[in-house]
Design a protein around this motif. Sequence first.
Motif, mmCIF file in Angstrom:
data_model
loop_
_atom_site.group_PDB
_atom_site.id
_atom_site.type_symbol
_atom_site.label_atom_id
_atom_site.label_comp_id
_atom_site.label_asym_id
_atom_site.label_seq_id
_atom_site.Cartn_x
_atom_site.Cartn_y
_atom_site.Cartn_z
ATOM 1 N N PRO A 45 0.844 -1.192 0.000
ATOM 2 C CA PRO A 45 0.000 0.000 0.000
ATOM 3 C C PRO A 45 0.885 1.251 0.000
ATOM 4 O O PRO A 45 1.894 1.314 0.711
ATOM 5 N N GLY A 65 -8.473 -5.211 -3.336
ATOM 6 C CA GLY A 65 -7.280 -4.436 -3.652
ATOM 7 C C GLY A 65 -7.538 -2.993 -4.009
ATOM 8 O O GLY A 65 -6.602 -2.215 -4.189
ATOM 9 N N SER A 66 -8.794 -2.580 -4.106
ATOM 10 C CA SER A 66 -9.105 -1.218 -4.531
ATOM 11 C C SER A 66 -9.167 -0.239 -3.361
ATOM 12 O O SER A 66 -9.389 0.947 -3.576
ATOM 13 N N GLU A 69 -4.032 2.823 -3.052
ATOM 14 C CA GLU A 69 -3.095 2.812 -4.169
ATOM 15 C C GLU A 69 -1.941 1.897 -3.783
ATOM 16 O O GLU A 69 -1.614 1.758 -2.601
ATOM 17 N N TRP A 70 -1.296 1.314 -4.776
ATOM 18 C CA TRP A 70 -0.189 0.392 -4.536
ATOM 19 C C TRP A 70 1.074 0.985 -5.130
ATOM 20 O O TRP A 70 1.037 1.620 -6.179
ATOM 21 N N LYS A 90 1.656 -6.421 -14.633
ATOM 22 C CA LYS A 90 1.178 -5.036 -14.525
ATOM 23 C C LYS A 90 0.713 -4.494 -15.876
ATOM 24 O O LYS A 90 -0.116 -3.595 -15.920
ATOM 25 N N THR A 94 -4.243 -4.855 -12.548
ATOM 26 C CA THR A 94 -3.739 -4.161 -11.375
ATOM 27 C C THR A 94 -3.028 -5.158 -10.476
ATOM 28 O O THR A 94 -3.638 -6.117 -9.984
ATOM 29 N N THR A 96 -1.329 -5.811 -6.993
ATOM 30 C CA THR A 96 -1.441 -5.238 -5.656
ATOM 31 C C THR A 96 -0.185 -5.634 -4.853
ATOM 32 O O THR A 96 0.887 -5.114 -5.106
ATOM 33 N N VAL A 125 -8.661 -11.006 -4.824
ATOM 34 C CA VAL A 125 -7.429 -10.956 -5.587
ATOM 35 C C VAL A 125 -6.974 -12.400 -5.741
ATOM 36 O O VAL A 125 -7.457 -13.296 -5.039
ATOM 37 N N ASP A 179 0.228 -10.706 -6.131
ATOM 38 C CA ASP A 179 -1.229 -10.632 -6.021
ATOM 39 C C ASP A 179 -1.751 -9.659 -7.068
ATOM 40 O O ASP A 179 -1.123 -8.630 -7.331
#
Length: 194
Positions: A45, A65-66, A69-70, A90, A94, A96, A125, A179
């Motif tokens: 995170p 995961g939303s 932000e990662w 990626k 997305t 994570t 995820v 993930d």
Amino acid sequence: MNNTISTADRIQLPFQFDVEKMLAEVRQMNLNNFIYYNVIPLRSPAHMVDPSLPVPPPAEDFADGSWTEWMDTADLKLSPYLNEVVNTFKEHTTVTLVRILRLAAGNVVKEHCDPTLGVEIPKSVIRLTVPILNESGVEFYLNGEPVPMKPGECWYMRLTDPHSVINNSSEDRINLTIDMIPNDWVKSRLLKES
């Protein structure tokens, strides 16, 4: 594509990564001595990587995961090949949480289930596993059966099912875990290979 799919409990995906390059970069990290189990975050995170960023509000559901932000950690930024491996995914979805997981020689991860790590679970995820150092004597069990993972291979396992790890080797077991949010690209890859 349908929001839920049904797949095998283990799927070897058609990706092969360079073990020597991954292991060399892991050994360049600040590998502290550890007992039993150790985690090195490569993507976390954003507020945990950069404390100047605001902490996100409490999430109703952390699984998808939303909730935040990662961000890549310093260890990933300093590891060009591991970054290339992560970027493989990626580019399509997305990504994570990404981690290096180490299990000390002679240790066990007891059987357990991860309730949000299966593609069949809504708003979940999934975790892909890439073994880096996996000597003879390391056994990963899923639903009571061994998963024959070899270094450099890439595996999806339905971790909502019971799984455990036994490291009867004389070396640490080192895995890269990635993930990601299972979008249509991810789901189609899993269905194709299952």
